[in-house]
Design an enzyme around this catalytic site. Structure first.
Site, PDB file in Angstrom:
ATOM      1  N   PRO A   1       0.791  -1.235   0.000  1.00  0.00           N
ATOM      2  CA  PRO A   1       0.000   0.000   0.000  1.00  0.00           C
ATOM      3  C   PRO A   1       0.822   1.283   0.000  1.00  0.00           C
ATOM      4  CG  PRO A   1      -0.098  -1.089   2.133  1.00  0.00           C
ATOM      5  CD  PRO A   1       0.551  -2.055   1.188  1.00  0.00           C
ATOM      6  N   ASN A   2       0.308   2.205  -0.794  1.00  0.00           N
ATOM      7  CA  ASN A   2       0.821   3.578  -0.913  1.00  0.00           C
ATOM      8  C   ASN A   2       2.121   3.700  -1.699  1.00  0.00           C
ATOM      9  OD1 ASN A   2      -1.318   4.924   0.530  1.00  0.00           O
ATOM     10  ND2 ASN A   2      -0.518   3.937   2.366  1.00  0.00           N
TER      11      ASN A   2
ATOM     12  N   ARG B   1       5.593  12.412  -3.074  1.00  0.00           N
ATOM     13  CA  ARG B   1       5.568  13.008  -1.726  1.00  0.00           C
ATOM     14  C   ARG B   1       6.632  12.368  -0.848  1.00  0.00           C
ATOM     15  NH1 ARG B   1      -0.502  11.781  -1.075  1.00  0.00           N
ATOM     16  NH2 ARG B   1      -1.022  12.517  -3.152  1.00  0.00           N
TER      17      ARG B   1
ATOM     18  N   TYR C   1      11.474   8.719   1.372  1.00  0.00           N
ATOM     19  CA  TYR C   1      11.404   7.633   0.383  1.00  0.00           C
ATOM     20  C   TYR C   1      12.165   7.906  -0.912  1.00  0.00           C
ATOM     21  CZ  TYR C   1       7.806   5.948   3.564  1.00  0.00           C
ATOM     22  OH  TYR C   1       7.141   5.507   4.681  1.00  0.00           O
TER      23      TYR C   1
ATOM     24  N   ASN D   1       8.049  -5.733  -0.778  1.00  0.00           N
ATOM     25  CA  ASN D   1       7.916  -4.540   0.067  1.00  0.00           C
ATOM     26  C   ASN D   1       6.425  -4.444   0.394  1.00  0.00           C
ATOM     27  OD1 ASN D   1       7.765  -2.154   1.416  1.00  0.00           O
ATOM     28  ND2 ASN D   1       8.953  -0.972  -0.086  1.00  0.00           N
TER      29      ASN D   1
ATOM     30  N   ALA E   1       3.116  -0.801   4.886  1.00  0.00           N
ATOM     31  CA  ALA E   1       2.674  -0.832   6.288  1.00  0.00           C
ATOM     32  C   ALA E   1       2.131  -2.202   6.708  1.00  0.00           C
ATOM     33  CB  ALA E   1       1.616   0.244   6.512  1.00  0.00           C
TER      34      ALA E   1
ATOM     35  N   GLU F   1      12.596  -9.565   2.094  1.00  0.00           N
ATOM     36  CA  GLU F   1      11.849  -8.386   2.539  1.00  0.00           C
ATOM     37  C   GLU F   1      12.660  -7.136   2.185  1.00  0.00           C
ATOM     38  OE1 GLU F   1      11.019  -8.501   6.729  1.00  0.00           O
ATOM     39  OE2 GLU F   1      10.372  -6.407   6.781  1.00  0.00           O
TER      40      GLU F   1
ATOM     41  N   HIS G   1      12.763  -2.766   2.087  1.00  0.00           N
ATOM     42  CA  HIS G   1      12.222  -1.449   2.438  1.00  0.00           C
ATOM     43  C   HIS G   1      13.130  -0.358   1.910  1.00  0.00           C
ATOM     44  CE1 HIS G   1       9.234  -3.256   4.995  1.00  0.00           C
ATOM     45  NE2 HIS G   1      10.186  -3.998   5.530  1.00  0.00           N
TER      46      HIS G   1
ATOM     47  N   ARG H   1      13.238   4.631  12.502  1.00  0.00           N
ATOM     48  CA  ARG H   1      11.977   5.378  12.461  1.00  0.00           C
ATOM     49  C   ARG H   1      11.108   5.064  13.695  1.00  0.00           C
ATOM     50  NH1 ARG H   1       9.303   4.874   6.740  1.00  0.00           N
ATOM     51  NH2 ARG H   1       8.169   6.667   7.584  1.00  0.00           N
TER      52      ARG H   1
HETATM   53  O1  CA2 Z   1      10.448   1.994   3.730  1.00  0.00           O
HETATM   54  C1  CA2 Z   1       9.627   1.278   3.140  1.00  0.00           C
HETATM   55  O2  CA2 Z   1       9.793   0.799   2.034  1.00  0.00           O
HETATM   56  C2  CA2 Z   1       8.260   1.027   3.821  1.00  0.00           C
HETATM   57  O3  CA2 Z   1       7.851  -0.298   3.499  1.00  0.00           O
HETATM   58  C3  CA2 Z   1       7.311   2.041   3.231  1.00  0.00           C
HETATM   59  C4  CA2 Z   1       5.925   2.000   3.869  1.00  0.00           C
HETATM   60  C5  CA2 Z   1       6.024   2.061   5.395  1.00  0.00           C
HETATM   61  O4  CA2 Z   1       4.754   1.908   5.976  1.00  0.00           O
HETATM   62  C6  CA2 Z   1       6.956   1.004   5.947  1.00  0.00           C
HETATM   63  O5  CA2 Z   1       7.061   1.170   7.340  1.00  0.00           O
HETATM   64  C7  CA2 Z   1       8.329   1.139   5.329  1.00  0.00           C
HETATM   65  C8  CA2 Z   1       5.071   3.176   3.401  1.00  0.00           C
HETATM   66  C9  CA2 Z   1       4.956   3.327   1.927  1.00  0.00           C
HETATM   67  C10 CA2 Z   1       4.338   4.658   1.655  1.00  0.00           C
HETATM   68  O6  CA2 Z   1       4.965   5.207   0.531  1.00  0.00           O
HETATM   69  C11 CA2 Z   1       4.778   6.539   0.311  1.00  0.00           C
HETATM   70  C12 CA2 Z   1       5.507   7.070  -0.724  1.00  0.00           C
HETATM   71  C13 CA2 Z   1       5.390   8.403  -1.003  1.00  0.00           C
HETATM   72  C14 CA2 Z   1       4.540   9.199  -0.276  1.00  0.00           C
HETATM   73  C15 CA2 Z   1       3.804   8.668   0.757  1.00  0.00           C
HETATM   74  C16 CA2 Z   1       3.915   7.312   1.049  1.00  0.00           C
END
Ligand code: CA2
Length: 144
Positions: A10-11, A18, A23, A74, A77, A98, A100, A107
């Site tokens: 997700p996301n 953003r 990221y 990946n 969340a 896995e 990230h 974090r």
């Molecule tokens: O660091 C990573 O790859 C995560 O898997 C990213 C997830 C986060 O919940 C994990 O703890 C770590 C979140 C992905 C959200 O991606 C976004 C990208 C741009 C703007 C907002 C969110």
């Protein structure tokens, strides 16, 4: 021919639009393009997918198992919440790495626990888009 499935949760479709300080600036398309290039050089078939739905990730993990494909996951969340993903990985008997983008251990504490890590072959985090490339190299040498 070896097959690798790269599954994104997700996301991650928002990458590059953003939160660049967390990221990076690469989009998911950029990451896919870099991996497709590496896959071509390694003569590996690469399937690259993203979904915002937990059940769809479960379906895709099962598909990877049926195809005997290695997996880069990946789970976003869902990493920190999903017993369903943990069970799916346990069930398939193929190697899952896995991945990230961010260093989840630097974090918030709720990101320090992963339901994926205990059933993954290994974990790579904290290198931005390069995490995927490092994980790809690790998976290929592990499968060789
Ligand atoms: O660091 C990573 O790859 C995560 O898997 C990213 C997830 C986060 O919940 C994990 O703890 C770590 C979140 C992905 C959200 O991606 C976004 C990208 C741009 C703007 C907002 C969110």
């Amino acid at each position: 021919m070896k097959v690798v499935h790269v599954l994104n949760g997700p996301n991650l479709n928002l990458l590059g639009t953003r939160e660049p300080s967390t990221y990076g600036t690469a989009t998911l398309k950029d990451i896919e393009a870099a991996l497709q290039k590496k896959a071509k050089a390694a003569k590996v078939k690469l399937v690259f997918r993203q979904t915002n739905r937990e059940g769809e990730l479960v379906d895709w993990i099962q598909e990877a198992g049926a195809a005997k494909a290695g997996v880069l996951l990946n789970a976003g969340a869902y990493t920190h919440t999903s017993i369903a993903l943990h069970d799916a990985i346990r069930a398939i008997g193929v190697s899952v790495i896995e991945v990230h983008l961010s260093n989840v251990f630097a974090r918030e504490s709720f990101r320090h626990h992963s339901y994926i890590s205990p059933v993954a072959k290994g974990v790579i985090c904290g290198f931005g888009a390069a995490s995927y490339e490092l994980a790809f190299d690790a998976l290929i040498s592990h499968l060789a």
